[in-house]
Design an enzyme around this catalytic site. Structure first.
Site, mmCIF file in Angstrom:
data_model
loop_
_atom_site.group_PDB
_atom_site.id
_atom_site.type_symbol
_atom_site.label_atom_id
_atom_site.label_comp_id
_atom_site.label_asym_id
_atom_site.label_seq_id
_atom_site.Cartn_x
_atom_site.Cartn_y
_atom_site.Cartn_z
ATOM 1 C CE1 TYR A 61 0.556 -10.427 39.100
ATOM 2 C CE2 TYR A 61 1.544 -12.380 38.124
ATOM 3 C CZ TYR A 61 0.942 -11.155 37.978
ATOM 4 O OH TYR A 61 0.730 -10.653 36.727
ATOM 5 N N GLY A 212 -13.006 -14.115 30.695
ATOM 6 C CA GLY A 212 -13.982 -15.200 30.703
ATOM 7 C C GLY A 212 -15.155 -15.015 29.766
#
Length: 323
Positions: A61, A212
């Protein structure tokens, strides 16, 4: 804010918060801008203050940025945090290059992670996924060696099949399985979830809002530069029909006085004491809403309505599972 309840992560695992904090969005994985570092650190510390001790990161990340960030946030309060780290993914300039699961690489990766995090032991260490490039025995065996050395406490696995889970657990006990799970993504209910429950493996469930889709905020068509366009779920007629499905969730949320996102998290939370919703946050302002979601209860009628509307296969197209 109300403190989060604790659960055992797996049959013989450690005590952790029922809600996990995903730290990925605090750093850039795909080469985009990095979030406000001060706010990200404050978010982690506020989560710890409210009893959310499960912190999920990955050595890839932000090319290590995320681990450095988590390290700064937990400095001086190591005992408050349970650190989960994924490894194995190789990125270059924001581009996915593949996996490196060689034992020699794993034993190199962890040393960098320990330094960046500023700790002596990683609580949960897991390959980000498994492929056929390296035998499962070698990958899991490498982590088992690290557990013997005291560099790792527990073995985790991520985005694998039921057969791979059984194989991994036969080599060394698996404490936790990290996998995408939501009202819109229920493929794992047929074999992977039952296998995890049978083996006593805890489930860390990410993507609770299905990238989402279940937030109730998405509208068709998407902007041309929206990353969701990469997934067939969010394209053309698929998106239109999928958003029609979300209307039931939006109506229920309005009736109950919550947001669709809260109900999406609450549904995952309601699937069992062995399942932890892993929610990505990078702002403190989102903590109260997500903590409140853990206290939402559904009536049998509510649950039946959601399960009927979002039955397996009812959402068209693919998302992260087909990346």
């Amino acid at each position: 804010m109300k403190n989060i309840t604790k659960i055992n992560l797996g049959k013989n695992g450690p005590l952790v918060s029922k809600l996990g904090l995903g730290c990925m969005r605090m750093s850039s994985v795909w080469g985009g801008p990095v979030n406000d570092e001060g706010e990200s650190i404050a978010t982690i510390q506020s989560a710890l203050d409210n009893g959310i001790n499960f912190l999920n990161t990955g050595d890839f990340y932000g090319a290590g940025h995320n681990e450095l960030l988590v390290g700064k946030a937990i400095k001086g309060r190591r005992d408050d945090a349970f650190i989960s780290v994924k490894f194995g993914a190789i990125f270059y300039n924001g581009q996915w290059l593949g996996l490196d699961l060689r034992p020699i690489a794993i034993k190199n990766f962890i040393n960098y992670s320990l330094v960046r995090l500023g700790i002596d032991t990683i609580d949960l260490y897991q390959p980000c996924r498994l492929d056929n490039s390296i035998p499962v025995e070698d990958v899991i065996g490498a982590v088992a060696d690290l557990i013997k050395e005291g560099k790792v406490r527990y073995l985790g696995v991520s985005e694998i099949t039921a057969d791979q889970l059984r194989k991994a657990n036969s080599i060394h006990p698996v404490t936790a399985l990290e996998i995408g799970y939501s009202l819109a993504d229920r493929q794992i209910e047929s074999d992977l979830l039952p296998a995890a429950k049978e083996l006593g493996v805890g489930v860390v469930a990410f993507a609770n809002t299905a990238e989402g889709l279940l937030t109730g905020e998405m509208k068709a068509p998407l902007d041309d530069n929206d990353y969701h366009n990469h997934f067939s779920r969010f394209q053309g007629e698929n998106l239109i029909k999928n958003l029609e499905k979300v209307e039931v969730l939006k109506a229920m949320a309005k009736e109950k006085g919550y947001t669709p996102t809260q109900l999406a998290i609450a549904w995952v939370n309601a699937q069992g004491d062995h399942i932890m919703p892993l929610v990505s946050m990078s702002r403190r302002s989102r903590l109260p809403e997500n903590i409140q979601a853990m206290n939402i209860e559904f009536t049998p009628e509510d649950m039946n309505a959601l399960n009927t509307q979002f039955s397996l296969g009812s959402i068209l197209g693919g998302t992260y599972l087909q990346r």
